[in-house]
Enzyme design. Structure first.
Site, PDB file in Angstrom:
ATOM      1  N   ASP A 169       0.869  -1.177   0.000  1.00  0.00           N
ATOM      2  CA  ASP A 169       0.000   0.000   0.000  1.00  0.00           C
ATOM      3  C   ASP A 169       0.906   1.228   0.000  1.00  0.00           C
ATOM      4  OD1 ASP A 169      -3.226   0.338   0.815  1.00  0.00           O
ATOM      5  OD2 ASP A 169      -1.994   2.112   1.195  1.00  0.00           O
TER       6      ASP A 169
ATOM      7  N   TYR B 273     -14.389   7.039 -13.308  1.00  0.00           N
ATOM      8  CA  TYR B 273     -14.068   5.793 -12.591  1.00  0.00           C
ATOM      9  C   TYR B 273     -14.440   4.587 -13.451  1.00  0.00           C
ATOM     10  CZ  TYR B 273     -14.597   2.087  -9.063  1.00  0.00           C
ATOM     11  OH  TYR B 273     -14.517   0.907  -8.359  1.00  0.00           O
TER      12      TYR B 273
ATOM     13  N   ASN C 290      -5.740  -4.718  -6.383  1.00  0.00           N
ATOM     14  CA  ASN C 290      -6.917  -4.208  -5.692  1.00  0.00           C
ATOM     15  C   ASN C 290      -6.891  -2.697  -5.522  1.00  0.00           C
ATOM     16  OD1 ASN C 290      -9.198  -4.276  -3.542  1.00  0.00           O
ATOM     17  ND2 ASN C 290      -7.455  -3.377  -2.463  1.00  0.00           N
TER      18      ASN C 290
ATOM     19  N   SER D 146     -14.812  -4.324 -10.641  1.00  0.00           N
ATOM     20  CA  SER D 146     -16.055  -3.658 -10.251  1.00  0.00           C
ATOM     21  C   SER D 146     -17.084  -3.833 -11.356  1.00  0.00           C
ATOM     22  CB  SER D 146     -15.838  -2.164  -9.980  1.00  0.00           C
ATOM     23  OG  SER D 146     -17.051  -1.438 -10.038  1.00  0.00           O
TER      24      SER D 146
ATOM     25  N   LYS E   5     -12.138   1.521 -15.170  1.00  0.00           N
ATOM     26  CA  LYS E   5     -12.395   0.110 -14.933  1.00  0.00           C
ATOM     27  C   LYS E   5     -12.694  -0.633 -16.239  1.00  0.00           C
ATOM     28  CE  LYS E   5     -11.888  -0.090 -10.445  1.00  0.00           C
ATOM     29  NZ  LYS E   5     -10.878  -0.961  -9.812  1.00  0.00           N
TER      30      LYS E   5
ATOM     31  N   ASP F 202       3.503   2.295  -4.459  1.00  0.00           N
ATOM     32  CA  ASP F 202       2.628   3.124  -5.282  1.00  0.00           C
ATOM     33  C   ASP F 202       2.523   2.423  -6.627  1.00  0.00           C
ATOM     34  OD1 ASP F 202       1.432   5.004  -6.961  1.00  0.00           O
ATOM     35  OD2 ASP F 202       2.442   6.708  -6.018  1.00  0.00           O
ATOM     36  N   VAL F 203       1.343   1.912  -6.954  1.00  0.00           N
ATOM     37  CA  VAL F 203       1.199   1.091  -8.158  1.00  0.00           C
ATOM     38  C   VAL F 203       1.453   1.885  -9.438  1.00  0.00           C
ATOM     39  CG1 VAL F 203      -0.365  -0.542  -7.074  1.00  0.00           C
ATOM     40  CG2 VAL F 203      -1.311   1.483  -8.225  1.00  0.00           C
TER      41      VAL F 203
END
Length: 280
Positions: free
Chosen positions: A37, A150, A85, A137, A154, A58-59
């Site tokens: 995270d 958003y 995630n 999602s 996705k 940090d992705v």
């Protein structure tokens, strides 16, 4: 696959909410879990009861994702599972978001998951085995009003996930899998402050899920990969039908708005009735 043979599972965005619940479910299922995270202190605290293995990540940093994948691969059993995630949600009309907000949504939700996927696949192709599980999602299956940017991020992740799975098969790689988990709205901190937010109505139109329920499904999916899984299943069928008939979906916008507002009220009553319930 036996518990001893599962190896390491990396979970991003694991300091709290759904990521923490997924890490706990995988740990219970026999995985050696590496929690990551951006908040180093919070993820270390989350990892403490699960073996204590955590790293700040940090992705959006491609090289940092690669370093975590290499570290996981060096542990006993190798890198068996990578769960993308980490994600952020900003609601409201798309024209109300500034460029920085739009960029953050795309960079974390789509590009960040791509970074993790590619870092994991690079290791897994060498191993000849492994599984990437992307938390997408239901917003990845349909354009969600009030969550437009958003949902766009996705959608991009869903397309990338299915595309790289096809790329792997075309390259003759059969032992590396990519799965997409598409849950309905989840009662995590991502929604805790949105009970009166008209931009978040889409997240409250169906069955508001607990992190534990979604995490349990993620653990089962980790054992048995599938390209796309919706939770609950009927909601996936519902939104796919609406997505196939966009004019119908637009005509039903007032109904969707009313259903979402009713869902927000129901959840607000639950929170008032049990204010001490845990908020992961």
């Amino acid at each position: 696959m036996t518990s001893a043979g599962r190896g390491v599972a990396v979970v991003t965005g694991a300091a709290g909410g759904l990521g923490r619940a997924i890490a706990a479910a995988l740990h219970t299922d026999g995985w050696n879990v590496l929690l990551t995270d951006t908040d180093a202190g919070a993820v270390a605290a989350a990892a403490a009861p699960l073996g204590g293995w955590s790293r700040p990540l940090d992705v959006r940093d491609e090289s940092a994702c690669a370093e975590v994948a290499v570290e996981a691969a060096a542990a006993p059993g190798g890198l068996g599972l990578w769960v993308n995630n980490a994600g952020i949600l900003v609601t409201g009309p798309s024209w109300a978001h500034d460029a920085r907000t739009r960029r953050a949504l795309v960079e974390v939700n789509a590009l960040g998951a791509m970074n993790g996927t590619l870092a994991a696949v690079a290791v897994m192709r060498e191993q000849g085995r492994g599984h990437v599980l992307n938390v997408v999602s239901l917003a990845g299956l349909i354009a969600a009003p009030g969550e437009t940017v958003y949902a766009a991020s996705k959608h991009a992740l869903l397309a990338f996930s299915l595309g790289i799975l096809s790329d792997l098969r075309m390259a003759g790689v059969r032992g590396v899998h990519v799965s997409c988990l598409c849950p309905d709205g989840i009662w995590t901190p991502m929604l805790h402050d949105k009970l009166d937010d008209p931009g978040a109505l889409a997240s409250f139109t169906g069955s508001l899920l607990t992190p534990e329920r979604v995490a349990a499904r993620a653990a089962r999916l980790a054992r048995r990969p599938r390209p796309v899984v919706s939770l609950p299943r009927w909601r996936g069928a519902q939104v796919r039908l609406l997505d196939a008939f966009p004019r119908l979906a637009l005509a039903l916008t007032p109904v969707i708005r009313a259903a979402g507002r009713a869902g927000q009220r129901r959840q607000a009553r639950r929170v008032r009735k049990n204010p001490s319930s845990p908020r992961l």
